[in-house]
Design a protein around this motif. Structure first.
Motif, mmCIF file in Angstrom:
data_model
loop_
_atom_site.group_PDB
_atom_site.id
_atom_site.type_symbol
_atom_site.label_atom_id
_atom_site.label_comp_id
_atom_site.label_asym_id
_atom_site.label_seq_id
_atom_site.Cartn_x
_atom_site.Cartn_y
_atom_site.Cartn_z
ATOM 1 N N LEU A 6 7.127 28.481 1.666
ATOM 2 C CA LEU A 6 6.849 27.040 1.656
ATOM 3 C C LEU A 6 7.105 26.547 0.228
ATOM 4 N N ASN A 7 8.152 25.766 0.038
ATOM 5 C CA ASN A 7 8.435 25.224 -1.311
ATOM 6 C C ASN A 7 8.479 26.312 -2.369
ATOM 7 N N THR A 8 9.160 27.382 -2.102
ATOM 8 C CA THR A 8 9.104 28.486 -3.043
ATOM 9 C C THR A 8 10.509 28.905 -3.486
ATOM 10 N N TRP A 9 10.643 30.121 -3.944
ATOM 11 C CA TRP A 9 11.898 30.633 -4.470
ATOM 12 C C TRP A 9 12.972 30.714 -3.394
ATOM 13 N N SER A 10 14.233 30.535 -3.830
ATOM 14 C CA SER A 10 15.325 30.991 -2.965
ATOM 15 C C SER A 10 16.226 31.889 -3.791
ATOM 16 N N LEU A 11 16.898 32.774 -3.103
ATOM 17 C CA LEU A 11 17.550 33.898 -3.764
ATOM 18 C C LEU A 11 19.033 33.931 -3.456
ATOM 19 N N ALA A 12 19.799 34.386 -4.427
ATOM 20 C CA ALA A 12 21.210 34.678 -4.173
ATOM 21 C C ALA A 12 21.560 35.921 -4.964
ATOM 22 N N ARG A 13 22.405 36.734 -4.347
ATOM 23 C CA ARG A 13 22.805 37.970 -4.981
ATOM 24 C C ARG A 13 24.322 37.962 -5.065
ATOM 25 N N ASN A 14 24.828 38.209 -6.251
ATOM 26 C CA ASN A 14 26.283 38.168 -6.421
ATOM 27 C C ASN A 14 26.864 36.891 -5.839
ATOM 28 N N ASN A 15 26.150 35.785 -6.068
ATOM 29 C CA ASN A 15 26.604 34.471 -5.612
ATOM 30 C C ASN A 15 26.592 34.296 -4.106
ATOM 31 N N GLN A 16 25.995 35.246 -3.411
ATOM 32 C CA GLN A 16 25.827 35.055 -1.968
ATOM 33 C C GLN A 16 24.361 34.826 -1.674
ATOM 34 N N GLN A 17 24.106 33.764 -0.928
ATOM 35 C CA GLN A 17 22.704 33.476 -0.602
ATOM 36 C C GLN A 17 22.073 34.623 0.159
ATOM 37 N N ASP A 18 20.835 34.917 -0.199
ATOM 38 C CA ASP A 18 20.060 35.929 0.524
ATOM 39 C C ASP A 18 19.036 35.162 1.356
ATOM 40 N N LYS A 19 19.089 35.367 2.656
ATOM 41 C CA LYS A 19 18.244 34.559 3.547
ATOM 42 C C LYS A 19 16.987 35.306 3.972
ATOM 43 N N SER A 20 16.571 36.267 3.197
ATOM 44 C CA SER A 20 15.423 37.075 3.620
ATOM 45 C C SER A 20 14.128 36.282 3.654
ATOM 46 N N ILE A 21 13.984 35.313 2.767
ATOM 47 C CA ILE A 21 12.776 34.486 2.820
ATOM 48 C C ILE A 21 12.937 33.490 3.966
ATOM 49 N N ILE A 22 12.022 33.553 4.898
ATOM 50 C CA ILE A 22 12.079 32.700 6.088
ATOM 51 C C ILE A 22 11.438 31.362 5.763
ATOM 52 N N LEU A 23 12.205 30.297 5.887
ATOM 53 C CA LEU A 23 11.679 28.995 5.477
ATOM 54 C C LEU A 23 10.757 28.404 6.532
ATOM 55 N N ALA A 24 9.742 27.706 6.042
ATOM 56 C CA ALA A 24 8.874 26.946 6.938
ATOM 57 C C ALA A 24 8.713 25.557 6.343
ATOM 58 N N GLN A 25 8.521 24.577 7.207
ATOM 59 C CA GLN A 25 8.408 23.186 6.732
ATOM 60 C C GLN A 25 6.969 22.720 6.650
ATOM 61 N N SER A 26 6.059 23.479 7.220
ATOM 62 C CA SER A 26 4.654 23.046 7.237
ATOM 63 C C SER A 26 3.756 24.271 7.288
ATOM 64 N N PRO A 27 2.495 24.089 6.898
ATOM 65 C CA PRO A 27 1.543 25.195 6.981
ATOM 66 C C PRO A 27 1.458 25.778 8.385
ATOM 67 N N THR A 28 1.434 24.928 9.386
ATOM 68 C CA THR A 28 1.312 25.437 10.754
ATOM 69 C C THR A 28 2.524 26.271 11.129
ATOM 70 N N GLU A 29 3.690 25.793 10.762
ATOM 71 C CA GLU A 29 4.906 26.563 11.067
ATOM 72 C C GLU A 29 4.878 27.895 10.313
ATOM 73 N N ALA A 30 4.425 27.862 9.063
ATOM 74 C CA ALA A 30 4.366 29.101 8.278
ATOM 75 C C ALA A 30 3.432 30.114 8.939
ATOM 76 N N VAL A 31 2.268 29.631 9.360
ATOM 77 C CA VAL A 31 1.299 30.539 9.982
ATOM 78 C C VAL A 31 1.824 31.054 11.317
ATOM 79 N N ASN A 32 2.425 30.159 12.103
ATOM 80 C CA ASN A 32 3.006 30.615 13.384
ATOM 81 C C ASN A 32 4.009 31.734 13.152
#
Lengths: 163, 163, 163, 163
Positions: free
Chosen positions: A125-151
């Motif tokens: 939630l509003n946190t880091w995003s990562l890229a490795r060798n200029n390629q985005q790493d999508k390991s962090i699963i994004l959530a738009q709200s606390p409820t979505e994050a908890v779900n």
């Protein structure tokens, strides 16, 4: 208390007002859903999440870096006193079946990294995003709200460990 | 051996051929410049860097996660056996005045994070890049070659601690 | 530097004058015999041992509990900065093939215990003795002088790991 | 759950039948008195104590050395997964206001030492006794029965931290 899900909430000690609000809401939602909250036990996002969880009767665990349980925020019910400094961050994420990251600085990034390294899902939630060798790493699963994050955290925690 | 500079080289255990070559060249260059190499002591980028440093008569320190000094790569002269698992990563970066990151996965990212959290400069070669709340974080100092990486690391190490 | 023996010297931060003298002599003797000294890097027995080793041109490693290499005593050549608090004691003993304990309080006893638990021989000079269920435990090998302690440590270190 | 007392029970992974019985009784007694049990989470004395506590509806915390919560004995309700090896022993004792040691080998002795070093009272049942420089050290408080051990632990825990 068996078969409870453990979810870590990580984030900075000096969050924005918005981040603190998100953290409190995440804590509340986790407690409502019967999950146990694990965190680093100190202030900021950790305290806000514990406050939220406590307000709904949830259980809160704070894994502290220093030598004194008195350093825990007032909403920590189970203080684990490690005396191990930042190494306690490893225990915070490893003790959880899913991690919710809210904002945060490099300490939070280290915790995110340790979780991903250990195969523990991380919801952001509003946190880091990562890229490795200029390629985005999508390991962090994004959530738009606390409820979505908890779900998402609880769904992933369920698939992590057999109930 | 006083007043020597300590530089950590971090990166994955299974680097690409290109990354291994970069690491070896970084190790060689550090040794030529009289710096002491600190690393996690195992294979891949760690071994390549130690090999390079050894070939130029440099000193190599390997801070190992497990219980056995025999796990060190053959170019580690000073094995530190921690038995502390990933917590040893914290010691790797804290023992250095500058860190050079080459490629790497989440373990390397955790080390980068711990270094930045501790105010230790990080130079990156083909490694992670970071963004927080969709804003790029420029804390990792980019280098285009092993020589440039070592130059930057030694310059920053010098400004870190009084000689 | 390969095939060097690593010997840890452990003991209190506030030794008696006699203990400090023993520690310095142990350090000197270790250096004369070509062994590398490992210790906790701080004052007291640790500093005295490092001073002795340095006076004979020996190599000294200090594995520090805190976040700052400046905390090392002035005779530490290779400071390992762990940030891990007392957990660094585990790394001190595990990095050695034999341990010499001089005097010391509960921290030293913890290090002795960790060494014995890991199967690393411990030689004692004026230090703890142990009994379990009212039966003496003879695991700590007694020495009457620094030279005897170093002789025993190096003999046992040799049998520990293949040269 | 505030104001609960936390008591650690430490001891070997392969206790005698008598020691296991003592541990189970200690766990039962702690639970009856409303204390929370902290331990290393594995088998032997740890499991027996958790079993006793569980049988009386007590809360049990297991601070594990490895990477997997599944390693916890079946009576651990709150597994803390550290991945830190023996360094987790430090967290076990620091998280308690008093420690009860039952039997045990060098790992237990390390935990006793860490507790005494941190000023946390240790009550011993059939466990180590200590002497320093041929003078007995009476820091380990002897108890003759599980009930006496728990009484002493809770009395001392009360005087440790303000309720």
């Amino acid at each position: 208390m068996d078969k409870k899900k453990f979810v870590a909430v990580i984030g900075g000690g000096q969050p924005s007002r918005e981040e603190a609000k998100l953290a409190e809401e995440v804590g509340r939602e986790l407690a409502k859903r019967g999950a146990i909250l694990v965190c680093g036990g100190l202030g900021g996002v950790m305290e806000a999440a514990c406050k939220g969880a406590s307000s709904e009767g949830g259980i809160t665990i704070g894994i502290l870096p220093g030598d004194d349980s008195q350093a825990a925020n007032p909403y920590v019910q189970i203080p684990i006193v490690t005396g191990l400094g930042y190494a306690r961050n490893i225990a915070v994420v490893k003790s959880a079946q899913a991690v919710i990251a809210i904002g945060g600085s490099y300490g939070t990034l280290a915790e995110i990294s340790h979780a991903l390294q250990s195969g523990i899902p991380v919801i952001g939630l509003n946190t880091w995003s990562l890229a490795r060798n200029n390629q985005q790493d999508k390991s962090i699963i994004l959530a738009q709200s606390p409820t979505e994050a908890v779900n998402k955290a609880l769904d992933l925690a369920a698939s992590q460990k057999p109930d």
